[in-house]
Design a protein around this motif. Structure first.
Motif, PDB file in Angstrom:
ATOM      1  N   SER A  81       0.691  -1.377  -0.097  1.00 42.64           N
ATOM      2  CA  SER A  81       0.029  -0.196  -0.130  1.00 42.64           C
ATOM      3  C   SER A  81       0.817   1.005  -0.038  1.00 42.64           C
ATOM      4  O   SER A  81       1.918   1.158   0.310  1.00 42.64           O
ATOM      5  CB  SER A  81      -1.107  -0.019   1.205  1.00 42.64           C
ATOM      6  N   ARG A  82       0.012   2.351  -0.397  1.00 42.80           N
ATOM      7  CA  ARG A  82       0.865   3.584  -0.510  1.00 42.80           C
ATOM      8  C   ARG A  82       1.296   4.114   1.079  1.00 42.80           C
ATOM      9  O   ARG A  82       2.589   4.422   1.159  1.00 42.80           O
ATOM     10  CB  ARG A  82      -0.126   4.770  -0.868  1.00 42.80           C
ATOM     11  N   GLU A  83       0.435   3.819   1.893  1.00 42.03           N
ATOM     12  CA  GLU A  83       0.697   4.391   3.420  1.00 42.03           C
ATOM     13  C   GLU A  83       2.181   3.339   3.807  1.00 42.03           C
ATOM     14  O   GLU A  83       2.787   4.145   4.641  1.00 42.03           O
ATOM     15  CB  GLU A  83      -0.493   4.043   4.228  1.00 42.03           C
ATOM     16  N   VAL A  84       2.065   2.246   3.623  1.00 46.73           N
ATOM     17  CA  VAL A  84       3.252   1.477   4.278  1.00 46.73           C
ATOM     18  C   VAL A  84       4.471   1.813   3.677  1.00 46.73           C
ATOM     19  O   VAL A  84       5.631   2.035   4.112  1.00 46.73           O
ATOM     20  CB  VAL A  84       2.842   0.130   4.057  1.00 46.73           C
ATOM     21  N   VAL A  85       4.517   1.787   2.135  1.00 43.46           N
ATOM     22  CA  VAL A  85       5.741   2.150   1.382  1.00 43.46           C
ATOM     23  C   VAL A  85       6.293   3.718   1.724  1.00 43.46           C
ATOM     24  O   VAL A  85       7.300   3.900   2.090  1.00 43.46           O
ATOM     25  CB  VAL A  85       5.744   2.217  -0.131  1.00 43.46           C
ATOM     26  N   GLU A  86       5.557   4.558   1.924  1.00 43.81           N
ATOM     27  CA  GLU A  86       5.738   5.777   2.601  1.00 43.81           C
ATOM     28  C   GLU A  86       6.444   5.730   4.008  1.00 43.81           C
ATOM     29  O   GLU A  86       7.258   6.659   4.249  1.00 43.81           O
ATOM     30  CB  GLU A  86       4.606   6.880   2.475  1.00 43.81           C
ATOM     31  N   ALA A  87       5.743   5.087   4.712  1.00 41.38           N
ATOM     32  CA  ALA A  87       6.321   5.091   6.164  1.00 41.38           C
ATOM     33  C   ALA A  87       7.557   4.463   6.288  1.00 41.38           C
ATOM     34  O   ALA A  87       8.447   4.642   6.818  1.00 41.38           O
ATOM     35  CB  ALA A  87       5.341   4.216   7.080  1.00 41.38           C
ATOM     36  N   GLY A 129      14.643  14.084   1.542  1.00 41.58           N
ATOM     37  CA  GLY A 129      14.311  15.163   2.609  1.00 41.58           C
ATOM     38  C   GLY A 129      12.839  14.912   3.213  1.00 41.58           C
ATOM     39  O   GLY A 129      12.485  13.936   3.382  1.00 41.58           O
ATOM     40  N   GLU A 130      12.095  16.169   3.265  1.00 36.41           N
ATOM     41  CA  GLU A 130      10.592  15.812   3.709  1.00 36.41           C
ATOM     42  C   GLU A 130       9.671  15.418   2.505  1.00 36.41           C
ATOM     43  O   GLU A 130       8.567  15.001   2.925  1.00 36.41           O
ATOM     44  CB  GLU A 130      10.319  17.212   4.355  1.00 36.41           C
ATOM     45  N   GLN A 131       9.860  15.594   1.356  1.00 37.59           N
ATOM     46  CA  GLN A 131       9.187  15.025   0.356  1.00 37.59           C
ATOM     47  C   GLN A 131       9.255  13.548   0.068  1.00 37.59           C
ATOM     48  O   GLN A 131      10.284  12.822   0.040  1.00 37.59           O
ATOM     49  CB  GLN A 131       9.880  15.668  -1.092  1.00 37.59           C
ATOM     50  N   VAL A 132       8.010  13.149  -0.275  1.00 41.27           N
ATOM     51  CA  VAL A 132       7.657  11.893  -0.382  1.00 41.27           C
ATOM     52  C   VAL A 132       6.808  11.695  -1.492  1.00 41.27           C
ATOM     53  O   VAL A 132       5.796  12.305  -1.536  1.00 41.27           O
ATOM     54  CB  VAL A 132       7.349  11.056   1.016  1.00 41.27           C
ATOM     55  N   PHE A 133       7.195  10.946  -2.553  1.00 45.93           N
ATOM     56  CA  PHE A 133       6.611  10.618  -3.814  1.00 45.93           C
ATOM     57  C   PHE A 133       6.007   9.032  -3.668  1.00 45.93           C
ATOM     58  O   PHE A 133       6.779   8.171  -3.384  1.00 45.93           O
ATOM     59  CB  PHE A 133       7.216  10.772  -5.111  1.00 45.93           C
ATOM     60  N   SER A 134       4.850   8.634  -4.071  1.00 50.49           N
ATOM     61  CA  SER A 134       4.583   7.330  -4.357  1.00 50.49           C
ATOM     62  C   SER A 134       3.856   6.950  -5.444  1.00 50.49           C
ATOM     63  O   SER A 134       3.119   7.751  -5.899  1.00 50.49           O
ATOM     64  CB  SER A 134       3.968   6.650  -3.091  1.00 50.49           C
ATOM     65  N   VAL A 135       3.827   5.709  -5.998  1.00 52.49           N
ATOM     66  CA  VAL A 135       3.002   5.284  -7.019  1.00 52.49           C
ATOM     67  C   VAL A 135       2.693   3.804  -6.950  1.00 52.49           C
ATOM     68  O   VAL A 135       3.711   3.105  -6.566  1.00 52.49           O
ATOM     69  CB  VAL A 135       3.832   5.471  -8.367  1.00 52.49           C
ATOM     70  N   ARG A 136       1.780   3.330  -7.440  1.00 56.18           N
ATOM     71  CA  ARG A 136       1.425   1.837  -7.816  1.00 56.18           C
ATOM     72  C   ARG A 136       1.631   1.560  -9.197  1.00 56.18           C
ATOM     73  O   ARG A 136       1.315   2.171 -10.162  1.00 56.18           O
ATOM     74  CB  ARG A 136      -0.059   1.731  -7.346  1.00 56.18           C
ATOM     75  N   ARG A 137       2.510   0.414  -9.179  1.00 57.66           N
ATOM     76  CA  ARG A 137       2.610  -0.120 -10.575  1.00 57.66           C
ATOM     77  C   ARG A 137       1.898  -1.633 -10.627  1.00 57.66           C
ATOM     78  O   ARG A 137       2.079  -2.362  -9.599  1.00 57.66           O
ATOM     79  CB  ARG A 137       4.257  -0.110 -10.774  1.00 57.66           C
TER      80      ARG A 137
END
Length: 170
Positions: A81-87, A129-137
């Motif tokens: 999930s987005r939330e898990v990879v961002e964490a 740094g503080e920026q986080v980007f995520s995507v589902r492929r």
């Protein structure tokens, strides 16, 4: 899609050149690739100057223990999930001190897929740094092909991030 190992090594080499140019380091937080991103990075001679650490957190317990992913997220949204990879990205950055990070979690197959998350589903996240980007492929192919495509997407996204572009664009 077959991903050439030589091309993966070239991507890692380019990443190293870019990181050295700005005196920055990268860290990886991997689940479905089982350390594959870190392995490709460390093929490059001198990578110790720009590769800080690699976390292979295959189980949810280790994602929480090593990277600080909240346990409640797994019940709420699942590991892929987005939330898990961002964490995972944030935890890897905090624990390693590296400015840049990439995290991946997915269903490489051949089993483990569902209607919502079929085999080949991978979430990737990149941090600067503080920026986080995520995507589902959604990758096609067998287990090894899904893993290699994930490594390629992770490295290519880091290169886009270093170029101050959206890493999700590829």
């Amino acid at each position: 899609m077959t991903v050439n190992e030589r091309d993966l090594t070239q991507l890692a080499s380019e990443l190293g050149v870019q990181l050295l140019a700005i005196n920055a380091q990268v860290t990886t937080a991997e689940s479905c690739t089982g350390g594959g991103i870190a392995e490709v990075i460390t093929r490059v001679s001198g990578s110790s100057a720009w590769f800080e650490a690699g976390y292979v957190t295959y189980s949810n317990a280790q994602k929480s223990k090593q990277l600080g992913v909240p346990v409640a997220l797994f019940d709420a949204v699942g590991a892929v999930s987005r939330e898990v990879v961002e964490a995972m990205v944030r935890g890897a950055q905090v624990n390693s001190g590296a400015r840049f990070a990439v995290a991946v979690s997915g269903v490489a197959g051949p089993g483990g897929g569902s209607v919502e998350k079929p085999v080949g589903t991978v979430w990737l996240a990149w941090g600067d740094g503080e920026q986080v980007f995520s995507v589902r492929r959604q990758f096609a192919g067998d287990r090894n092909e899904v893993r290699r495509q994930t490594v390629e997407a992770a490295l290519a996204g880091l290169l886009r991030l270093l170029a101050q572009e959206n890493p999700n664009a590829g």
